[in-house]
Scaffold this active site. Structure first.
Site, PDB file in Angstrom:
ATOM      1  N   LYS A   1       0.867  -1.194   0.000  1.00  0.00           N
ATOM      2  CA  LYS A   1       0.000   0.000   0.000  1.00  0.00           C
ATOM      3  C   LYS A   1       0.891   1.227   0.000  1.00  0.00           C
ATOM      4  O   LYS A   1       2.041   1.166   0.436  1.00  0.00           O
ATOM      5  CB  LYS A   1      -0.876   0.000   1.258  1.00  0.00           C
ATOM      6  CG  LYS A   1      -2.098   0.878   1.164  1.00  0.00           C
ATOM      7  CD  LYS A   1      -3.261   0.214   0.458  1.00  0.00           C
ATOM      8  CE  LYS A   1      -4.406   1.174   0.228  1.00  0.00           C
ATOM      9  NZ  LYS A   1      -5.604   0.503  -0.304  1.00  0.00           N
TER      10      LYS A   1
ATOM     11  N   ASP B   1      -7.050   4.507  -4.439  1.00  0.00           N
ATOM     12  CA  ASP B   1      -7.694   4.380  -3.124  1.00  0.00           C
ATOM     13  C   ASP B   1      -8.287   5.762  -2.858  1.00  0.00           C
ATOM     14  O   ASP B   1      -8.525   6.533  -3.823  1.00  0.00           O
ATOM     15  CB  ASP B   1      -6.663   3.968  -2.053  1.00  0.00           C
ATOM     16  CG  ASP B   1      -7.329   3.561  -0.729  1.00  0.00           C
ATOM     17  OD1 ASP B   1      -7.779   2.413  -0.615  1.00  0.00           O
ATOM     18  OD2 ASP B   1      -7.405   4.391   0.198  1.00  0.00           O
TER      19      ASP B   1
HETATM   20  P1  NDP Z   1     -12.777   8.087  -2.723  1.00  0.00           P
HETATM   21  O1  NDP Z   1     -11.695   9.068  -2.521  1.00  0.00           O
HETATM   22  O2  NDP Z   1     -13.326   7.873  -4.075  1.00  0.00           O
HETATM   23  O3  NDP Z   1     -13.998   8.426  -1.764  1.00  0.00           O
HETATM   24  C1  NDP Z   1     -13.826   8.512  -0.379  1.00  0.00           C
HETATM   25  C2  NDP Z   1     -15.131   8.964   0.240  1.00  0.00           C
HETATM   26  O4  NDP Z   1     -15.043   8.813   1.661  1.00  0.00           O
HETATM   27  C3  NDP Z   1     -15.441  10.420  -0.027  1.00  0.00           C
HETATM   28  O5  NDP Z   1     -16.820  10.624  -0.030  1.00  0.00           O
HETATM   29  C4  NDP Z   1     -14.797  11.106   1.184  1.00  0.00           C
HETATM   30  O6  NDP Z   1     -15.358  12.357   1.524  1.00  0.00           O
HETATM   31  C5  NDP Z   1     -15.110  10.106   2.280  1.00  0.00           C
HETATM   32  N1  NDP Z   1     -14.069  10.204   3.313  1.00  0.00           N
HETATM   33  C6  NDP Z   1     -12.751   9.951   3.173  1.00  0.00           C
HETATM   34  N2  NDP Z   1     -12.100  10.191   4.315  1.00  0.00           N
HETATM   35  C7  NDP Z   1     -13.034  10.623   5.181  1.00  0.00           C
HETATM   36  C8  NDP Z   1     -12.990  11.024   6.524  1.00  0.00           C
HETATM   37  N3  NDP Z   1     -11.830  11.029   7.225  1.00  0.00           N
HETATM   38  N4  NDP Z   1     -14.155  11.393   7.111  1.00  0.00           N
HETATM   39  C9  NDP Z   1     -15.324  11.382   6.426  1.00  0.00           C
HETATM   40  N5  NDP Z   1     -15.418  11.026   5.138  1.00  0.00           N
HETATM   41  C10 NDP Z   1     -14.301  10.648   4.535  1.00  0.00           C
HETATM   42  O7  NDP Z   1     -12.212   6.704  -2.112  1.00  0.00           O
HETATM   43  P2  NDP Z   1     -12.732   5.223  -2.371  1.00  0.00           P
HETATM   44  O8  NDP Z   1     -14.190   5.212  -2.573  1.00  0.00           O
HETATM   45  O9  NDP Z   1     -11.834   4.614  -3.384  1.00  0.00           O
HETATM   46  O10 NDP Z   1     -12.362   4.511  -0.984  1.00  0.00           O
HETATM   47  C11 NDP Z   1     -13.277   4.451   0.106  1.00  0.00           C
HETATM   48  C12 NDP Z   1     -12.862   3.333   1.058  1.00  0.00           C
HETATM   49  O11 NDP Z   1     -12.862   2.078   0.363  1.00  0.00           O
HETATM   50  C13 NDP Z   1     -11.456   3.467   1.659  1.00  0.00           C
HETATM   51  O12 NDP Z   1     -11.463   2.929   2.955  1.00  0.00           O
HETATM   52  C14 NDP Z   1     -10.612   2.573   0.752  1.00  0.00           C
HETATM   53  O13 NDP Z   1      -9.437   2.109   1.401  1.00  0.00           O
HETATM   54  C15 NDP Z   1     -11.592   1.436   0.510  1.00  0.00           C
HETATM   55  N6  NDP Z   1     -11.334   0.606  -0.658  1.00  0.00           N
HETATM   56  C16 NDP Z   1     -11.248   1.162  -1.903  1.00  0.00           C
HETATM   57  C17 NDP Z   1     -11.021   0.359  -2.997  1.00  0.00           C
HETATM   58  C18 NDP Z   1     -11.048   0.905  -4.381  1.00  0.00           C
HETATM   59  O14 NDP Z   1     -11.040   0.097  -5.314  1.00  0.00           O
HETATM   60  N7  NDP Z   1     -11.113   2.194  -4.603  1.00  0.00           N
HETATM   61  C19 NDP Z   1     -10.762  -1.086  -2.846  1.00  0.00           C
HETATM   62  C20 NDP Z   1     -10.950  -1.575  -1.511  1.00  0.00           C
HETATM   63  C21 NDP Z   1     -11.206  -0.729  -0.466  1.00  0.00           C
HETATM   64  P3  NDP Z   1     -14.483  13.710   1.336  1.00  0.00           P
HETATM   65  O15 NDP Z   1     -14.399  13.895  -0.145  1.00  0.00           O
HETATM   66  O16 NDP Z   1     -15.238  14.756   2.054  1.00  0.00           O
HETATM   67  O17 NDP Z   1     -13.125  13.414   1.967  1.00  0.00           O
END
Ligand code: NDP
Length: 452
Positions: A132, A172
């Site tokens: 990662k 991510d």
């Molecule tokens: P994105 O950046 O596309 O979206 C993240 C979302 O979560 C946004 O809406 C963001 O809001 C919100 N978010 C992030 N950090 C915080 C925080 N500290 N507090 C509140 N809201 C938060 O990321 P992904 O959708 O790709 O990833 C989301 C989760 O899924 C993560 O945990 C990631 O590790 C996991 N994941 C992702 C994969 C992938 O293929 N993309 C695969 C497996 C797991 P804001 O914009 O306001 O920060």
């Protein structure tokens, strides 16, 4: 033969060591606890796993890289961020895992994600190790040109550590198609190689796999559906709460809707939206993917069915299913108690470690089906591995073929977790099932490959 309780005390001792050797990394400690606290039955049953040094090697990354990322903002001011790549375990294949760009990123966060990734990748049954990376860079509010300059600077150091047979990053939080494009461009420029398998999540015209953007969210819904089937139910007509509004959340909502469920929430760090008619995905995609806006804009434009709750958490909205899809530790004990009070049947983790250990315990005690992220969200990395296979063969598969493979992989992960839990006297406990099944595959490979 050592008993389970003797084995557990050895593992507890190791956990104390991990905390001493890795100070100020609470997320990594949490992830290590979550896994090691479930391994006693398998280590006690299979003496080869008690071999001195095996688990000690597993919790120590093979390599950790930290580097300076200097870049210029649109005003010409020099900014300095920190870059990370933790190459945790390559017993099963090249390191594989995403890059996260978020101000909360530090070494402990990347180590927790890399550690989880080892077991997740093992569960897919594919040939990928765990790693990662990321940076404390915050893409919010940055222009495309700033994001491009940052990505180019980041890759100018990262390129020497990665490669299609060595380490294959992906997206991510904060890293989507735009960032992967800039990163790939700089890698190609520096190396003078068209090495499409070096990154996954690429654009579909230049080596990206169909269904990769959808894979994590779709996969999580398929896992939730499999857990519901075990209870004799399906997703039709169920109300679902989803947190986040990024890649994982959007495609979770899309698949829930396709399978007849009603996904009524989404969120970002400003608060959440509840829409009793169900989230309108076209509008959400327009705001989040095109305009890169905030979720309150959704409520403003959607009309009477939707309202924005500033600072709130989606878990207070009554639902049958909960799919946390934002970030770590976003669903705590109080949230779990609220979900249980409101009759939740299943919680399936789209995000990595979104549910605190206390909340997991409470949900499991209440008989709620709980799908841990390393199993439930493995569809994303699985399709990344399929993207690598297509790149290697210089071909591209149809969306239908990739989706079918994804469905088979998610079914197989569910079955493996379910059967492993039963084998180790923990029926219905997907946390134990996922940890032991992932551990067995990695540990067997490590033992076969000697002390390295
Ligand atoms: P994105 O950046 O596309 O979206 C993240 C979302 O979560 C946004 O809406 C963001 O809001 C919100 N978010 C992030 N950090 C915080 C925080 N500290 N507090 C509140 N809201 C938060 O990321 P992904 O959708 O790709 O990833 C989301 C989760 O899924 C993560 O945990 C990631 O590790 C996991 N994941 C992702 C994969 C992938 O293929 N993309 C695969 C497996 C797991 P804001 O914009 O306001 O920060």
């Amino acid at each position: 033969m050592t008993t389970r309780s003797e084995t557990q005390s050895t593992l507890d001792h190791l956990l104390t060591e991990i905390e001493h050797r890795n100070p100020a990394q609470p997320e990594f400690h949490q992830a290590a606890h979550e896994v090691l606290e479930t391994l006693a039955p398998v280590v006690a049953a299979r003496p080869e796993y008690a071999e001195p040094g095996l688990i000690e090697r597993l919790v120590e990354p093979e390599r950790q890289v930290m580097f300076r990322v200097p870049w210029q903002d649109d005003q010409g001011r020099v900014r300095v961020n920190r870059g990370f790549r933790v190459e945790f375990n390559s017993a099963l294949g090249p390191y594989k895992g995403g890059l996260r760009f978020h101000p909360s990123v530090n070494l402990g966060v990347i180590k927790f994600l890399g550690f989880e990734q080892i077991f997740k990748n093992a569960l897919t049954g594919l040939g990928i190790g765990g790693g990662k990376g990321g940076s404390d860079f915050d893409p919010h509010g940055r222009s495309d040109a700033e994001v491009m300059r940052f990505c180019q600077s980041f890759m100018t150091e990262l390129y020497r550590h990665i490669g299609e047979h060595t380490d294959v990053p992906a997206g991510d939080i904060g890293v989507g198609g735009r960032e992967i494009g800039y990163l790939f461009g700089q890698y190609r420029r520096i190396t003078n190689r068209w090495e499409s398998g070096v990154l996954t999540g690429k654009g579909q015209g230049w080596g990206g796999s169909l269904i990769r953007p959808e894979a994590t969210g779709y996969g999580n819904v398929l896992f939730a559906a499999a857990m519901m089937r075990e209870r004799g139910e399906d997703l039709e007509g169920q109300t679902a709460v989803v947190s986040g509004s990024g890649n994982v959340a959007i495609y979770t909502i899309e698949k829930l809707t396709a399978l007849g469920a009603n996904a009524v929430t989404c969120s970002d760090s400003s608060g959440y939206v509840v829409d009793e008619k169900g989230i309108d995905l076209d509008l959400l995609k327009q705001i989040k993917e095109v305009e890169r806006g905030r979720v309150d804009a959704y409520a403003e434009r959607r009309g009477a069915s939707a309202r924005f709750v500033p600072g709130g958490r989606v878990w207070e909205v009554p639902a049958d299913l909960a799919l946390p899809s934002a970030t770590q530790n976003e669903l705590d004990e109080n949230d779990a108690a609220t979900l249980i009070r409101n009759g939740v049947k299943a919680v399936s983790e789209g995000a990595n470690m979104p549910t605190t250990p206390e909340a997991v315990h409470l949900l499991q005690q209440a008989g709620v089906a709980f799908g841990p992220g390393k199993a439930a969200n493995a569809g994303g990395v699985a399709v990344s591995a399929l993207e690598m296979a297509q790149n290697h063969a210089r071909t591209s598969w149809t969306a239908a073929r990739v989706e079918e493979e994804l469905a088979d992989i998610m079914t197989s992960i569910h079955t493996t977790c379910h059967e492993t839990a039963e084998r180790y006297d923990a029926p219905g406990d997907y946390v134990t099932g996922a940890n032991i099944a992932g551990f067995e595959r990695v540990a067997d490979a490590m033992l076969a490959q000697g002390v390295i």
